[in-house]
Design a protein around this motif. Structure first.
Motif, mmCIF file in Angstrom:
data_model
loop_
_atom_site.group_PDB
_atom_site.id
_atom_site.type_symbol
_atom_site.label_atom_id
_atom_site.label_comp_id
_atom_site.label_asym_id
_atom_site.label_seq_id
_atom_site.Cartn_x
_atom_site.Cartn_y
_atom_site.Cartn_z
ATOM 1 N N LEU A 25 0.831 -1.214 0.000
ATOM 2 C CA LEU A 25 0.000 0.000 0.000
ATOM 3 C C LEU A 25 0.858 1.253 0.000
ATOM 4 C CD1 LEU A 25 -2.901 -0.882 2.443
ATOM 5 C CD2 LEU A 25 -3.035 -0.397 -0.016
ATOM 6 N N LEU A 26 1.922 1.233 0.828
ATOM 7 C CA LEU A 26 2.787 2.411 0.910
ATOM 8 C C LEU A 26 3.416 2.721 -0.441
ATOM 9 C CD1 LEU A 26 4.679 2.092 4.320
ATOM 10 C CD2 LEU A 26 3.083 3.866 3.588
ATOM 11 N N PHE A 28 2.172 2.410 -3.319
ATOM 12 C CA PHE A 28 1.265 3.152 -4.196
ATOM 13 C C PHE A 28 0.965 4.551 -3.687
ATOM 14 C CE2 PHE A 28 0.713 -1.077 -5.800
ATOM 15 C CZ PHE A 28 0.689 -0.851 -7.162
ATOM 16 N N ALA A 29 1.423 4.829 -2.480
ATOM 17 C CA ALA A 29 1.307 6.202 -1.986
ATOM 18 C C ALA A 29 2.459 7.049 -2.511
ATOM 19 C CB ALA A 29 1.284 6.209 -0.456
#
Lengths: 325, 342
Positions: A25-26, A28-29
């Motif tokens: 997830l990180l 894609f941040a």
């Protein structure tokens, strides 16, 4: 023991899944466009769309995560062909299978961490025991001051000094490098020696101080006095009773330190230009190379979690009052 | 108690001093006593009166770097003060052994009970591992541990408090010591278990004929267990005699205080216990003269400054280290310390 292993393994899997999901997830941040890396100078939006489709980046993040994780166990099909299990995908930056890179780099990091740990446990605990045995004498004071100095040092600082003195200045050693232990153990040892010593310096300082205070505490315990009252020699009491008691807390702290040991290994790899996992982790972040980043995280994470289980099991062997459940 | 030249254990003019950051602590200050084989000596006194320090000195367990020991400790004619460590190691656990107070901390949690019992036996007799283990089972059985052959492989935390204390007794007795020092062996135990442990000690003494020193602050414990009694205060012996003599006709005001602060089953429930006023003196800087004089109600009776300036000597045999006239020592106790309701 079996129940303990089963329970802890289950916990380990949950932890590893959580960390991998967070890492994913990180990523894609990050403000990045991985497709640009493969696209070259004159990139059109159409070309980027094609690349994204090929890499699977056009799909929703959870789906991508699912594909990535299942690929590890069952392999994965890309437009370029089949990637057999364990498949960690192809690197965004050099288009090579990630698993090959990991297999290539892992032994270096493993050598640095295991060797460094062996050095600092042996030297640190040894110094601590000597200081405790000669408590209050100049030997004790000498080692105590030394450990204060050691504690203030940093890997990159000591590393550069060691290179300047041992390699460039005195020519006693060659530049540190990794040689596979299976091919030439002697060369492997000499190539790793400076990284081990440098990585272990801070730990040696900590472990000698901790061992000293634990030994002194144990030597004041009632059961040590009982052992003396039984007619055992000072030496037997020191090693059989006091050291045995000091061992358990040392093992506990070692378990906690495993994470920072890995962190220290990364800095050591950079200091000596060694190509290990740590370097790979950092470059994969700066190059926004998701498959490599994920692979390094998963391997590192698994190593630390497994080592922790081993340490906890060892603790139960050392202290019979600890029940594994 | 008879004073003979050839007593089994003879302690004379014993001084134990500790170097501390605050100064020199005079933990034992000119102590003397004797003990014969087969007899039990009780040493009573408050915490810090030097009971344990004395007995650790007999075993030579004080750290020589911080401790100064002077005087004579003769065990069966052999001088122990200043004896080299190698000599003491052969005696400890072998000819003289010690039972400690708290069996939970005094046994190592890392080794099985059996191993800890077998260890001194192997060391002192050169027995094999198998023989020593057999001996450990035998000893556990002797001290009344049921299923000794199974329990021998248990760790101390798997034993109850009373069983641990029994195991510690087994450990101390494994080499049939001629001198057994029991440092408050029952303090950490239930009252019923206390009695069992004391009976066990007596019983084992009858079998082996060893001399026992029983250190305690509990006069109830000594009454049924010991032959002779030594009352210690501030590192000195203040009263000595057979247990019957001391308990029925105490002569030292401190002993009066000890007895007066103890509840008796046959006394009136309403009757208040009388604590000894004040606190034990600092051993860094003990009071001059009689160490008990700051807490003593009889200083005025003696008259002059004698109690404050002159150290009373403990006469040989039965007696008390007190300046009160002998006749007064014999009669003063009940009236002075135990005020009876009208």
């Amino acid at each position: 023991m079996l129940r303990f292993l089963a329970r802890r393994s289950l916990g380990a899997i949950v932890i590893i899944l959580l960390i991998s999901a967070i890492t994913f997830l990180l990523f894609f941040a990050l403000p990045s466009e991985p497709a640009l890396m493969s696209c070259g100078k004159n990139c059109t939006p159409d070309a980027i769309a094609v690349i994204n489709k090929n890499l699977g980046l056009d799909q929703p993040v959870p789906v991508q995560y699912w594909h990535y994780m299942t690929g590890i166990f069952v392999g994965r099909d890309f437009t370029v062909g089949h990637c057999p299990a364990p498949c960690f995908g192809y690197s965004f930056s050099n288009q090579q299978p990630v698993w090959g890179t990991i297999v290539d780099r892992f032994p270096t990091t493993l050598s640095i961490t295991l060797g460094g740990a062996a050095v600092f446990l042996f030297v640190g605990v040894g110094i601590g025991m000597i200081a405790a045995a000669f408590r209050g004498t100049w030997i004790d004071k000498f080692f105590s001051s030394l450990s204060l100095v050691g504690n203030a040092l940093q890997i990159y600082f000591v590393g550069v000094i060691a290179l300047a003195v041992l390699v460039s200045g005195l020519h006693w050693m060659d530049n540190p490098a990794y040689y596979p232990i299976t091919q030439n153990p002697g060369k492997w040892f000499m190539g790793m020696l400076i990284p081990w010593l440098v990585l272990s310096i801070i730990f040696i300082a900590n472990y000698s101080r901790m061992t000293r205070s634990q030994m002194i505490e144990q030597l004041g315990e009632d059961h040590v006095r009982t052992a003396r009252a039984k007619g055992l020699s000072r030496r037997a009491v020191f090693f059989r009773y006091a050291w045995r008691g000091a061992l358990a807390p040392i093992v506990t702290i070692f378990g906690i330190d495993l994470g920072s040991l890995f962190g220290g290994a990364i800095i050591t790899e950079f200091t000596f230009s060694l190509h290990g996992l740590g370097r790979l982790a950092v470059s994969s972040v700066s190059e926004t190379d998701l498959p490599t980043l994920m692979a390094v995280m998963l391997v590192g994470c698994t190593a630390i979690v497994v080592a922790n289980i081993v340490v906890d099991a060892a603790y139960a062997v050392i202290d019979p009052r600890v029940r594994l459940a | 108690m008879t004073t003979s030249e050839g007593a089994f254990l003879s302690v004379r003019d014993l001084f134990v001093r500790f170097d501390t950051e605050d100064g020199v602590v005079k933990a034992v200050d000119g102590l003397g006593f004797e003990l014969e084989r087969g007899r039990t000596l009780g040493i009573v006194g408050e915490s810090g009166s030097g009971k344990s320090v004395t007995n650790l000195a007999v075993l030579g367990l004080h750290d020589p770097r911080h401790t100064e020991i002077r005087g004579e400790i003769l065990l069966d004619g052999q001088e122990l003060t200043g004896a080299p460590e190698s000599v003491l190691e052969k005696l400890r656990g072998n000819k003289m052994a010690m039972i400690f107070q708290d069996s939970l901390t005094a046994l190592s949690p890392y080794y099985t009970v059996g191993r800890q019992i077998a260890e001194p036996y192997r060391k002192h007799t050169g027995a094999t591992r198998r023989e020593a283990r057999q001996r450990a089972v035998e000893m556990l059985d002797k001290v009344g541990i049921p299923n000794a052959a199974l329990r021998v492989d248990d760790y101390p935390h798997q034993f109850s408090g009373g069983m641990r204390q029994r195991a510690m007794i087994a450990m101390a007795l494994v080499c049939d010591p001629e001198l057994l020092i029991a440092d408050e062996p029952t303090t950490a135990l239930d009252v019923t278990v206390q009695a069992q442990i004391l009976d066990l000690l007596k019983e084992l003494q009858q079998q082996t004929g060893s001399a026992i020193i029983l250190i305690t602050h509990d006069l109830g414990v000594v009454a049924h267990t010991v032959d002779e009694l030594l009352v210690m205060y501030a590192g000195r012996a203040v009263e000595r005699g057979t247990v019957r003599e001391v308990l029925s006709e105490p002569r030292h005001p401190y002993t009066w205080g000890l007895l007066g602060s103890m509840p008796l089953l046959d006394s009136d429930v309403e009757e208040p216990l009388v604590p000894i006023p004040g606190t034990p003196p600092s051993l860094l800087n003990p009071p001059p003269g009689c160490p008990f004089h700051p807490r003593c109600a009889h200083v005025a009776e003696v008259g002059g400054d004698r109690c404050r300036t002159e150290r009373p000597e403990l006469p040989p045999g039965r007696g008390a280290a007190c300046h009160l006239p002998a006749a007064r020592q014999r009669t003063a106790f009940p009236q002075q310390t135990k005020p009876r309701p009208a």
